[in-house]
Scaffold this motif. Structure first.
Motif, PDB file in Angstrom:
ATOM      1  N   THR A   1       0.817  -1.222   0.000  1.00  0.00           N
ATOM      2  CA  THR A   1       0.000   0.000   0.000  1.00  0.00           C
ATOM      3  C   THR A   1       0.851   1.273   0.000  1.00  0.00           C
ATOM      4  O   THR A   1       0.309   2.365  -0.140  1.00  0.00           O
ATOM      5  CB  THR A   1      -0.907   0.019   1.241  1.00  0.00           C
ATOM      6  N   TRP A   2       2.146   1.110   0.172  1.00  0.00           N
ATOM      7  CA  TRP A   2       3.025   2.283   0.283  1.00  0.00           C
ATOM      8  C   TRP A   2       3.464   2.743  -1.099  1.00  0.00           C
ATOM      9  O   TRP A   2       3.904   1.960  -1.921  1.00  0.00           O
ATOM     10  CB  TRP A   2       4.257   1.939   1.118  1.00  0.00           C
ATOM     11  N   GLN A   3       3.339   4.055  -1.350  1.00  0.00           N
ATOM     12  CA  GLN A   3       3.750   4.631  -2.632  1.00  0.00           C
ATOM     13  C   GLN A   3       4.827   5.691  -2.414  1.00  0.00           C
ATOM     14  O   GLN A   3       4.977   6.223  -1.319  1.00  0.00           O
ATOM     15  CB  GLN A   3       2.558   5.255  -3.359  1.00  0.00           C
ATOM     16  N   ARG A   4       5.573   5.983  -3.448  1.00  0.00           N
ATOM     17  CA  ARG A   4       6.549   7.062  -3.395  1.00  0.00           C
ATOM     18  C   ARG A   4       5.825   8.404  -3.514  1.00  0.00           C
ATOM     19  O   ARG A   4       4.678   8.451  -3.958  1.00  0.00           O
ATOM     20  CB  ARG A   4       7.580   6.892  -4.510  1.00  0.00           C
ATOM     21  N   VAL A   5       6.505   9.481  -3.114  1.00  0.00           N
ATOM     22  CA  VAL A   5       5.882  10.807  -3.161  1.00  0.00           C
ATOM     23  C   VAL A   5       6.857  11.819  -3.757  1.00  0.00           C
ATOM     24  O   VAL A   5       8.078  11.629  -3.721  1.00  0.00           O
ATOM     25  CB  VAL A   5       5.434  11.293  -1.760  1.00  0.00           C
ATOM     26  N   VAL A   6       6.296  12.891  -4.274  1.00  0.00           N
ATOM     27  CA  VAL A   6       7.071  14.021  -4.753  1.00  0.00           C
ATOM     28  C   VAL A   6       6.212  15.266  -4.562  1.00  0.00           C
ATOM     29  O   VAL A   6       4.989  15.197  -4.683  1.00  0.00           O
ATOM     30  CB  VAL A   6       7.477  13.837  -6.240  1.00  0.00           C
ATOM     31  N   ASP A   7       6.837  16.391  -4.236  1.00  0.00           N
ATOM     32  CA  ASP A   7       6.066  17.606  -3.949  1.00  0.00           C
ATOM     33  C   ASP A   7       5.859  18.440  -5.207  1.00  0.00           C
ATOM     34  O   ASP A   7       6.131  19.635  -5.240  1.00  0.00           O
ATOM     35  CB  ASP A   7       6.775  18.436  -2.875  1.00  0.00           C
ATOM     36  N   THR A   8       5.370  17.782  -6.249  1.00  0.00           N
ATOM     37  CA  THR A   8       5.085  18.442  -7.525  1.00  0.00           C
ATOM     38  C   THR A   8       3.827  17.813  -8.118  1.00  0.00           C
ATOM     39  O   THR A   8       3.634  16.596  -8.013  1.00  0.00           O
ATOM     40  CB  THR A   8       6.259  18.249  -8.517  1.00  0.00           C
ATOM     41  N   ASN A   9       2.998  18.617  -8.727  1.00  0.00           N
ATOM     42  CA  ASN A   9       1.819  18.091  -9.423  1.00  0.00           C
ATOM     43  C   ASN A   9       2.278  17.403 -10.707  1.00  0.00           C
ATOM     44  O   ASN A   9       2.566  18.065 -11.711  1.00  0.00           O
ATOM     45  CB  ASN A   9       0.847  19.227  -9.757  1.00  0.00           C
TER      46      ASN A   9
ATOM     47  N   ASP B   1       2.312   9.683  -4.978  1.00  0.00           N
ATOM     48  CA  ASP B   1       1.353  10.626  -4.420  1.00  0.00           C
ATOM     49  C   ASP B   1       2.034  11.975  -4.274  1.00  0.00           C
ATOM     50  O   ASP B   1       3.268  12.077  -4.301  1.00  0.00           O
ATOM     51  CB  ASP B   1       0.873  10.158  -3.035  1.00  0.00           C
ATOM     52  N   ILE B   2       1.234  13.034  -4.101  1.00  0.00           N
ATOM     53  CA  ILE B   2       1.805  14.326  -3.716  1.00  0.00           C
ATOM     54  C   ILE B   2       2.368  14.181  -2.310  1.00  0.00           C
ATOM     55  O   ILE B   2       1.822  13.448  -1.481  1.00  0.00           O
ATOM     56  CB  ILE B   2       0.744  15.449  -3.792  1.00  0.00           C
TER      57      ILE B   2
ATOM     58  N   SER C   1      -8.244  11.322  -6.271  1.00  0.00           N
ATOM     59  CA  SER C   1      -6.845  11.166  -6.654  1.00  0.00           C
ATOM     60  C   SER C   1      -5.932  11.809  -5.610  1.00  0.00           C
ATOM     61  O   SER C   1      -6.254  12.863  -5.052  1.00  0.00           O
ATOM     62  CB  SER C   1      -6.581  11.825  -8.017  1.00  0.00           C
ATOM     63  N   THR C   2      -4.805  11.154  -5.333  1.00  0.00           N
ATOM     64  CA  THR C   2      -3.830  11.703  -4.387  1.00  0.00           C
ATOM     65  C   THR C   2      -2.606  12.299  -5.083  1.00  0.00           C
ATOM     66  O   THR C   2      -1.610  12.595  -4.446  1.00  0.00           O
ATOM     67  CB  THR C   2      -3.366  10.599  -3.409  1.00  0.00           C
ATOM     68  N   MET C   3      -2.702  12.474  -6.407  1.00  0.00           N
ATOM     69  CA  MET C   3      -1.649  13.154  -7.159  1.00  0.00           C
ATOM     70  C   MET C   3      -2.293  14.125  -8.145  1.00  0.00           C
ATOM     71  O   MET C   3      -2.842  13.727  -9.162  1.00  0.00           O
ATOM     72  CB  MET C   3      -0.775  12.148  -7.912  1.00  0.00           C
ATOM     73  N   PRO C   4      -2.261  15.431  -7.828  1.00  0.00           N
ATOM     74  CA  PRO C   4      -2.853  16.411  -8.746  1.00  0.00           C
ATOM     75  C   PRO C   4      -2.058  16.500 -10.045  1.00  0.00           C
ATOM     76  O   PRO C   4      -0.912  16.048 -10.139  1.00  0.00           O
ATOM     77  CB  PRO C   4      -2.768  17.728  -7.965  1.00  0.00           C
ATOM     78  N   GLY C   5      -2.685  17.127 -11.035  1.00  0.00           N
ATOM     79  CA  GLY C   5      -1.997  17.374 -12.305  1.00  0.00           C
ATOM     80  C   GLY C   5      -1.870  18.867 -12.560  1.00  0.00           C
ATOM     81  O   GLY C   5      -2.489  19.686 -11.880  1.00  0.00           O
ATOM     82  N   LEU C   6      -1.050  19.221 -13.522  1.00  0.00           N
ATOM     83  CA  LEU C   6      -0.870  20.628 -13.883  1.00  0.00           C
ATOM     84  C   LEU C   6      -1.913  21.051 -14.908  1.00  0.00           C
ATOM     85  O   LEU C   6      -2.269  20.273 -15.805  1.00  0.00           O
ATOM     86  CB  LEU C   6       0.531  20.850 -14.456  1.00  0.00           C
ATOM     87  N   PRO C   7      -2.408  22.291 -14.831  1.00  0.00           N
ATOM     88  CA  PRO C   7      -3.356  22.797 -15.826  1.00  0.00           C
ATOM     89  C   PRO C   7      -2.624  23.221 -17.100  1.00  0.00           C
ATOM     90  O   PRO C   7      -1.392  23.119 -17.194  1.00  0.00           O
ATOM     91  CB  PRO C   7      -3.962  24.012 -15.111  1.00  0.00           C
TER      92      PRO C   7
END
Length: 942
Positions: free
Chosen positions: A567-575, A600-601, A915-921
């Motif tokens: 259940t564990w995912q990697r993260v990054v502080d970027t959309n 995820d974010i 969703s736990t990872m946003p995207g860029l517009p």
């Protein structure tokens, strides 16, 4: 540097006959090849012969001499000082039983004479002494280095520099912390003495002893003449100051003065300072006159340890020294208590039209953060500065202020968010500026730390805006003190540990794994503490690696993680939408260990939640250890502690747990925490999870609404970021406003009332709002149960524009509330989810997918059923459908999955397509962000 091999040990305390009720006193000794030492003047004192006896050569111990000298005089003086000091310690220890005043003697060489005389006094009074010995030839750097350590040691309350006078340089004196300078020799303390301000400084013990003897002389000396001979410097200055302040007249002379004999014969009392090898013939001293000999002495004197008149002045000085130590300890304790704020506001001069957020931030020069900390009662040792305008606050402040009653707890929430924004952060900052700067109430603003994703995506920063923002806003919005980066590093260390462990288990035998996990170092094989914890969880009560059976070795080395149940995912502080689903392990070196996972974010990491909920380093470490990262093939949960990584995670997060201190435009203190979205999302979690964990109870909810957002909830057209607003949002439209108030605003007020908390509605005013629209919002809000509803103009006016709201919040918070949780945690997971869905969101019921049903049964089996619920649902609607505004009804809430954050301490159901990872517009914020390479100024942040 000459190094000496010097013994180092704790000095054992000789056996004493201890009366019932007396206190044990400890002594320690630390001998160093380098270090610190010094006593500006050490004293030898004893009664000299009478004026008719032989000439008293000034090479031994000397004291007061008069024709009526009594050997018990010293004892009487000492007893009085000892008694008053002992009473002061008793008073201190009634307030704080654990306190034990400590004197540190810093000296060059191993002469124990100064330790012995002070040790005897310490036994009588009940304080501790530590002795630090440096080599005799220690340098100034050695002294300063050791002195800095003692300055920073909170257990040390007084420092006595038993050093040769030549070693006590200006640099040494400037290094010595004035609060611990119990000899009163630093420039600051000497200045306080001369000025007559002893509330913070100290009288030199020798000067106090001299004055004591003069004031208690057989014949009253008030108005009489006292001659000071020799001893140019601080000691002479201190003695002169005290004598004159007591009504005596002082004259000064030198040993080389031709008129010395005449001056001595005319004086009513003579104080001989810096005696050296000089002497005064007894025939010079007039009958009835007092003479006090003070000789600096660093050499050992075996005869100077008693309390008889032979060493009386030394004993009396030691008594006053210990008195100063106790006085220093008392001041330190007082400094640990809660301090009233003395916060000086910066002037705010709002401009019209309102400039950009960045321009406003730069126009105000922040107060140095150490000055801000001092004004709000933080101690210097509780602050860790990160540059000039931000700092971490050490958690020791919680222990220091644990007996301080809690203040009022105010939660700023909002109506259901829209792309138009409600301004919760801006209202929070404006409200705290109004409460503090205008209502003069001590107030903190607690804001969540901005994520880089929104800052460079659509939303922008989270420092507030206009004249209600945190400054410097660039530092607040970018990196800050690196907490989110620490979360990212810790989270991804867990992810790396998972995949590495799976690879090694798949490619090695039990024996090979065991040999690598428990290697032999210098012929010794032993378990690490975290491995012993794993053995204990497996029921293996062994600590010798050689004693494990093959079956026990297999259980120990094999986590046997099921790749499909990680259940564990990697993260990054970027959309970054393209990281939502990825495949890893495709390199040939990973030997076919390929699996699907995702990112995820960073702020969606469980470690972020732990950071928000942990109340101490120990609590955070335990929560990190409990995090479940997946399930074994046999169905057992695998934790971060099983991976052996939890201790390393605590190391990465040890600074992130400390609150970050910044300030607003009007210099109100700000630190970071986590809360957001509408009342149905942020407030519900805050009340049911965070308040349950912290034990704190909210006093009032400030519910933020805007006319524009209410129009959307009332049926207004959809809007897109960056596109021109439809006329419905720029022209007056009371119908849409009323529709939004009677649907979404009403529902959010009702949600707050479910918890028994009063609500004050804050209407965040925009320039397109009409007075009729604002008045209508306030009217309907009060009809719907709000305690009050008021317009706020903090964006344009700062705290002054929020003063009416602040007054309403103050009044609401002063009334008793009937706080209650929404559900009992002992309810089943499904019933807790249903309670939130029906009572908060307005759903008819819930519908669990087969996978969600299986998960809830599994969590109950594992003992997780009593955890609170953290719903993962769209924030754009009360329902699971983002486009349904207002207050939807008649829907069934779909629960597609249920997951567990065991470390954080909650179950989180996934609703709909969250969703736990946003995207860029199409056009992110970063198009407008730039840096001037010449001035280093940032542009485009908001």
């Amino acid at each position: 540097m000459k190094l000496a091999l010097i013994r180092s040990a704790y000095m054992s305390l000789r056996a004493h006959q201890v009366r019932p009720g007396s206190r044990f006193t400890g002594f320690s000794r630390r001998c160093l090849p380098i270090g610190i030492t010094s006593s500006r003047l050490s004293l030898r004192a004893a009664s000299a012969t009478s004026s008719t006896g032989t000439n008293p050569k000034l090479t031994g111990n000397f004291g007061v001499q008069s024709q009526k000298g009594d050997e018990s005089d010293y004892d009487n003086h000492v007893r009085k000082v000892v008694q008053s000091t002992r009473e002061a310690i008793v008073t201190l220890q009634k307030r704080n039983p654990a306190i034990q005043p400590l004197l540190a003697i810093l000296q060059a060489g191993e002469d124990d004479s100064m330790l012995e005389i002070n040790k005897k006094m310490a036994v009588k009074i009940g304080l501790n002494i530590t002795q630090i010995c440096l080599v005799k030839e220690c340098s100034e750097d050695d002294i300063v280095e050791e002195l800095l350590k003692l300055n920073d040691d909170p257990k040390v309350h007084g420092i006595y520099l038993h050093l040769p006078p030549a070693s006590i340089t200006s640099r040494v004196l400037n290094t010595l912390k004035p609060e611990k300078d119990i000899e009163g020799i630093s420039d600051l303390n000497m200045g306080r003495l001369i000025r007559g301000d002893l509330s913070k400084g100290f009288v030199p013990p020798l000067a106090s002893a001299v004055l004591d003897l003069l004031e208690n002389h057989d014949a009253p000396l008030e108005g009489k003449t006292v001659l000071l001979v020799g001893g140019e410097g601080p000691l002479q200055l201190a003695v002169q100051c005290l004598i004159e302040r007591s009504g005596m007249v002082t004259l000064k002379s030198h040993w080389s003065s031709k008129s010395l004999q005449a001056q001595v014969m005319q004086a009513d009392a003579v104080v001989l300072l810096d005696v050296g090898n000089m002497y005064v013939p007894p025939t010079w001293i007039r009958p009835g006159a007092a003479i006090i000999y003070c000789k600096p002495a660093l050499e050992k004197d075996e005869n100077a340890f008693g309390l008889s008149s032979k060493s009386g002045l030394e004993s009396l000085t030691a008594a006053y020294r210990t008195q100063n130590v106790v006085r220093s300890c008392s001041r330190w304790l007082k400094g640990q208590e809660y301090r009233p704020w003395h916060l000086r506001s910066l002037k705010l001069q709002p401009l019209t039209p309102v400039p950009s957020d960045l321009a406003i931030s730069r126009a105000q020069i922040p107060k140095p953060v150490d000055q801000l900390a001092e004004e709000i009662g933080l101690l210097p040792e509780e602050l860790e500065a990160y540059g000039r305008s931000k700092a971490k606050v050490r958690l020791s402040v919680l222990e220091r202020l644990q007996s301080q009653p809690n203040g009022k707890y105010i939660l700023v929430a909002g109506i259901t968010p829209t792309p138009l924004g409600e301004g919760k952060s801006t209202v929070t900052v404006g409200l705290v500026q109004a409460l503090s700067a205008h209502l003069k109430l001590n107030s903190f603003a607690c804001l969540r730390q901005p994520s880089q994703g929104p800052t460079f995506g659509v939303k922008g920063g989270a420092a507030g805006g206009g004249y209600a923002q945190v400054i410097p806003m660039e530092e607040f919005n970018l990196h800050l003190t690196g907490d989110i980066h620490a979360i990212t590093a810790a989270n991804n260390l867990v992810a790396a540990a998972i995949d590495a462990r799976m690879l090694h288990e798949a490619t090695q035998s039990d024996k090979a794994l065991f040999n690598r996990l428990v290697p032999s170092v210098n012929g010794v094989r032993k378990f690490s503490p975290i491995q012993i914890s794993r053995l204990q969880r497996l029921g293996i009560r062994k600590t010798d690696p050689a004693s494990l059976t093959p079956e026990e070795i297999n259980a120990f080395v094999r986590l046997d993680l099921d790749p499909s149940k990680i259940t564990w995912q990697r993260v990054v502080d970027t959309n970054d939408r393209f990281l939502r689903k990825i495949t890893i392990g495709q390199a040939s070196s990973e030997k076919g260990q390929i699996r699907e996972t995702g990112f995820d974010i960073a702020v969606a990491s469980e470690i972020m939640a732990i950071l928000a909920l942990a109340d101490s380093l120990g609590d955070m470490k335990n929560r990190l250890a409990r995090m479940v990262v997946g399930t074994s093939r046999s169905g057992q949960p695998i934790t971060a502690e099983d991976l052996g990584v939890s201790g390393a995670l605590a190391v990465l997060m040890k600074d992130a747990i400390k609150p970050t201190l910044m300030q607003t435009l009007e210099v109100r203190p700000v630190h970071m925490t986590e809360a957001g979205f509408g009342a149905d999302i942020g407030m519900e979690k805050f009340f049911n999870i965070k308040c349950r964990a912290s034990g704190l109870r909210p006093s009032v909810v400030v519910l933020v609404a805007t006319v524009r957002a209410l129009k959307m909830h009332g049926g207004g057209p959809n809007v897109s970021a960056g596109a021109p607003l439809p006329r419905e949002y720029t022209d007056e439209n009371l119908s849409l406003v009323a529709g939004g108030c009677r649907s979404n605003l009403r529902k959010q007020i009702q949600i707050a009332h479910l918890f028994g908390v009063p609500v004050v509605v804050a209407v965040n005013v925009f320039k397109t709002d009409t007075q009729a629209e604002i008045d209508l919002v306030c009217q309907i809000a009060k009809e719907c149960g709000a305690s009050d509803a008021l317009p706020c103009n903090h964006w344009a006016q700062g705290g002054r524009g929020c003063s009416e709201l602040a007054q309403a919040v103050k009044e609401a918070a002063s009334k008793p509330s009937d706080y209650q949780f929404l559900y009992n945690t002992e309810m089943s997971i499904v019933e807790k989810i249903r309670t939130i869905a029906q009572r908060v969101y307005g759903a008819d019921d819930i519908e669990l997918s087969p996978e969600a049903k299986t998960k809830t049964d599994y969590y109950h089996q594992q003992g997780y059923g009593s955890l609170p619920i953290c719903m993962a649902k769209t924030h754009l609607s009360l329902s699971h459908m983002p486009d349904k505004k207002g207050a939807p009804t008649g829907f069934v809430l779909p629960i597609r999955d249920v997951r567990a954050s065991i470390g954080a301490g909650f179950i989180y159901p996934l609703v709909g397509t969250m969703s736990t990872m946003p995207g860029l517009p199409t056009r992110p914020c970063f198009y407008d962000i730039d840096l001037d390479p010449v001035t280093e100024e940032i542009t485009g942040l908001f």
